[in-house]
Design an enzyme around this catalytic site. Structure first.
Site, PDB file in Angstrom:
ATOM      1  N   GLU A  17       0.861  -1.179   0.000  1.00  0.00           N
ATOM      2  CA  GLU A  17       0.000   0.000   0.000  1.00  0.00           C
ATOM      3  C   GLU A  17       0.898   1.231   0.000  1.00  0.00           C
ATOM      4  OE1 GLU A  17      -3.008  -0.185   3.056  1.00  0.00           O
ATOM      5  OE2 GLU A  17      -3.482  -2.235   2.484  1.00  0.00           O
ATOM      6  N   ASN A  32       5.662 -12.684   3.038  1.00  0.00           N
ATOM      7  CA  ASN A  32       5.189 -11.852   4.146  1.00  0.00           C
ATOM      8  C   ASN A  32       5.738 -12.339   5.489  1.00  0.00           C
ATOM      9  OD1 ASN A  32       3.918 -10.060   2.526  1.00  0.00           O
ATOM     10  ND2 ASN A  32       1.829 -10.543   3.142  1.00  0.00           N
ATOM     11  N   CYS A  81      -2.338  -6.914   6.178  1.00  0.00           N
ATOM     12  CA  CYS A  81      -1.666  -8.077   5.586  1.00  0.00           C
ATOM     13  C   CYS A  81      -0.727  -8.805   6.531  1.00  0.00           C
ATOM     14  CB  CYS A  81      -0.926  -7.645   4.330  1.00  0.00           C
ATOM     15  SG  CYS A  81      -2.031  -6.926   3.114  1.00  0.00           S
TER      16      CYS A  81
HETATM   17  C1  UGA Z   1       2.922  -5.945   2.765  1.00  0.00           C
HETATM   18  C2  UGA Z   1       4.089  -6.461   1.926  1.00  0.00           C
HETATM   19  O1  UGA Z   1       5.194  -5.563   2.022  1.00  0.00           O
HETATM   20  C3  UGA Z   1       3.678  -6.585   0.477  1.00  0.00           C
HETATM   21  O2  UGA Z   1       4.745  -7.143  -0.276  1.00  0.00           O
HETATM   22  C4  UGA Z   1       2.450  -7.476   0.380  1.00  0.00           C
HETATM   23  O3  UGA Z   1       1.988  -7.568  -0.948  1.00  0.00           O
HETATM   24  C5  UGA Z   1       1.344  -6.884   1.235  1.00  0.00           C
HETATM   25  O4  UGA Z   1       1.790  -6.779   2.598  1.00  0.00           O
HETATM   26  C6  UGA Z   1       0.159  -7.795   1.132  1.00  0.00           C
HETATM   27  O5  UGA Z   1       0.238  -8.914   1.623  1.00  0.00           O
HETATM   28  O6  UGA Z   1      -0.820  -7.432   0.467  1.00  0.00           O
HETATM   29  P1  UGA Z   1       1.881  -3.530   3.222  1.00  0.00           P
HETATM   30  O7  UGA Z   1       1.022  -4.197   4.234  1.00  0.00           O
HETATM   31  O8  UGA Z   1       1.262  -2.580   2.260  1.00  0.00           O
HETATM   32  O9  UGA Z   1       2.630  -4.625   2.318  1.00  0.00           O
HETATM   33  O10 UGA Z   1       2.967  -2.696   4.008  1.00  0.00           O
HETATM   34  P2  UGA Z   1       4.511  -2.786   4.342  1.00  0.00           P
HETATM   35  O11 UGA Z   1       5.218  -1.710   3.638  1.00  0.00           O
HETATM   36  O12 UGA Z   1       5.044  -4.168   4.183  1.00  0.00           O
HETATM   37  O13 UGA Z   1       4.497  -2.407   5.898  1.00  0.00           O
HETATM   38  C7  UGA Z   1       3.848  -3.268   6.828  1.00  0.00           C
HETATM   39  C8  UGA Z   1       4.047  -2.766   8.224  1.00  0.00           C
HETATM   40  O14 UGA Z   1       5.405  -2.945   8.632  1.00  0.00           O
HETATM   41  C9  UGA Z   1       3.738  -1.279   8.442  1.00  0.00           C
HETATM   42  O15 UGA Z   1       3.017  -1.123   9.646  1.00  0.00           O
HETATM   43  C10 UGA Z   1       5.109  -0.653   8.532  1.00  0.00           C
HETATM   44  O16 UGA Z   1       5.107   0.512   9.311  1.00  0.00           O
HETATM   45  C11 UGA Z   1       5.904  -1.759   9.195  1.00  0.00           C
HETATM   46  N1  UGA Z   1       7.350  -1.689   8.919  1.00  0.00           N
HETATM   47  C12 UGA Z   1       7.818  -1.778   7.649  1.00  0.00           C
HETATM   48  C13 UGA Z   1       8.236  -1.564   9.980  1.00  0.00           C
HETATM   49  O17 UGA Z   1       7.835  -1.492  11.153  1.00  0.00           O
HETATM   50  N2  UGA Z   1       9.573  -1.497   9.716  1.00  0.00           N
HETATM   51  C14 UGA Z   1      10.057  -1.571   8.461  1.00  0.00           C
HETATM   52  O18 UGA Z   1      11.289  -1.506   8.311  1.00  0.00           O
HETATM   53  C15 UGA Z   1       9.168  -1.716   7.399  1.00  0.00           C
END
Ligand code: UGA
Length: 436
Positions: free
Chosen positions: A150, A210, A262
């Site tokens: 997202e 994931n 997700c």
């Molecule tokens: C995630 C995956 O990154 C995608 O590849 C996947 O397609 C998607 O889920 C899905 O299953 O549909 P998304 O949920 O959009 O994507 O967001 P992310 O960017 O992965 O972040 C997820 C969470 O992790 C957020 O709350 C973010 O703040 C946190 N995060 C991310 C951290 O705490 N630290 C980081 O270094 C990166």
């Protein structure tokens, strides 16, 4: 190519618009009349950068339409399935109700040679079960997991880093692979890896991806706990680890942890499915990953309580962020909002702000106070908590400006996204997570 996209949420609406933008004729179908009406007007029912433009262009070109009727999928060569698979009520497994309902609705409209391409994240084995039903119509089922993030959804859909297609080992499978290669033509021509495999592997790739990402985040957050006890700095630690190409710095962002629609539910569903397969111990670590992640929210709340002298009752706390991450208005399992709710539960006078997610947050948690503007939230605050690292808070907010608005110069950096030196130099008491 004519294609349908069943389910027009974060995944389906973007997929439909992206497919139209590369020249396909697309019908997006959703049971939610309100959502379809909004999409027909060329606007997204949620915040996603670049999506409105894509929708407007697609509709104007005549290649993109939306409908609530499954029958309108008839005549498409490829039917993408993009409905949600939330966590089941009262358990950890995935709720496949929407997937099953979408297939049921689609079956009467399938023709021999059509391809149904599942994109939803499902427990391994789901595709094989659905395949029998689909192949009875003469159509073929493939599994084509989606990896979009997202906030980057348009980019990730048009320029994916890989395309995975799981098929059955028969003629239907070959047709499916060929049609999907054509559907993703521009990306394939640009050299994006196109991996054809069996149904189970394709389903597993998504769950494993994931699970890996969640593990990476919880790993650095576990290091954060150790760093805190040892008087070390987790942000510097992550920088140093990240210089090793085998590790990499991405997804080593420490703080209040992961949330969203997700990662949390996907690792739980993955573990639940592994249990069903008799391999629960293989992913036992995912329970730890989940537990470490949930502890982060407790820790953030504790930091606020400690910073305010042990009692937050009646203290005004500005919470900067509500979305689960920047560039999104999604508040599903948002750690940011969870921290706000917990502080309010302790009696704090919490004011939440977010550039995109205030309306969604208010609908879900009407008991909290909201400020549409950052500076309104900061005014007279006894403490400031940054829980979503929007540029507006991370890059564009100077400690001097914030200092002129608040009552107490206390900042809790739940995303380790501020420069502690700069904030301290401006007279703030800075608390990061796992930082000196
Ligand atoms: C995630 C995956 O990154 C995608 O590849 C996947 O397609 C998607 O889920 C899905 O299953 O549909 P998304 O949920 O959009 O994507 O967001 P992310 O960017 O992965 O972040 C997820 C969470 O992790 C957020 O709350 C973010 O703040 C946190 N995060 C991310 C951290 O705490 N630290 C980081 O270094 C990166």
């Amino acid at each position: 190519m004519r294609m349908s996209v069943i389910g027009c949420g974060y995944l389906g609406a973007v997929h439909a618009a992206a497919m139209a933008s590369i020249g396909h004729e697309v019908i997006g179908i959703d049971v939610d009349e309100g959502k379809v009406a909004t999409l027909r007007e060329g606007s997204a029912p949620f915040f996603e950068p670049r999506l409105d433009d894509l929708l407007r262009d697609g509709i104007a070109s005549g290649r993109l339409r939306f409908s609530t009727r499954a029958a309108d999928a008839a005549g498409a060569a490829v039917h993408f399935l993009a409905v949600g698979t939330p966590q089941i009520a009262g358990g950890h497994a995935a709720d496949l109700r929407h997937v099953d309902a979408a297939i049921e609705a689609l079956l009467p409209h399938l023709r021999r040679g059509d391809v149904v391409a599942g994109k939803s994240t499902v427990p391994v084995g789901t595709a094989e079960r659905l395949s029998a039903r689909v192949s009875a119509t003469g159509a073929a089922l493939a599994w084509n997991p989606e990896f979009l993030r997202e906030g980057w959804a348009v980019h990730d859909t048009i320029e994916p880093d890989r395309i995975v297609v799981g098929t059955t080992a028969d003629a239907g499978g070959e047709t499916a692979a060929a049609l999907l290669r054509e559907a993703y033509g521009p990306a394939v021509e640009r050299g994006v890896p196109f991996l054809v495999t069996d149904l189970a592997t394709a389903e597993l790739v998504k769950g494993a991806a994931n699970a890996f990402l969640a593990t990476k985040i919880s790993f650095i957050n576990a290091m954060s706990e150790i760093a805190e006890a040892a008087g070390a700095d987790v942000a510097m630690l992550a920088d140093a680890l990240g210089h090793d190409d085998r590790i990499g710095r991405r997804y080593l962002g420490s703080g209040i942890g992961f949330g969203g629609g997700c990662l949390p539910k996907d690792i739980r569903a993955f573990a639940a499915r592994a249990e069903e397969l008799g391999r629960g111990e293989s992913v036992g670590f995912l329970h730890e990953v989940d537990a470490i992640n949930m502890r982060r929210r407790d820790r953030a709340v504790q930091l606020v309580v400690d910073a305010l002298g042990g009692l937050v009752f009646g203290k005004r706390v500005a919470v900067l962020g509500a979305a689960f991450k920047p560039f999104s208005d999604d508040i599903r399992d948002s750690p940011a909002l969870d921290v706000a709710v917990r502080l309010r539960g302790l009696g704090a006078d919490v004011v939440v702000t977010d550039p995109a997610a205030v309306d969604n947050a208010r609908a879900a948690h009407p008991q909290l106070s909201y400020a549409p503007e950052r500076d309104t939230a900061l005014r007279e605050a006894d403490a400031v908590v940054i829980v979503t690292e929007w540029d507006d808070y991370r890059r564009d907010l100077t400690p001097e400006h914030a200092g002129g608005l608040v009552r107490g110069r206390i900042v809790i950096d739940g995303r380790n996204c501020l420069d502690p030196g700069a904030w301290r130099a401006a007279g703030w008491t800075y608390h990061g997570m796992g930082r000196r």
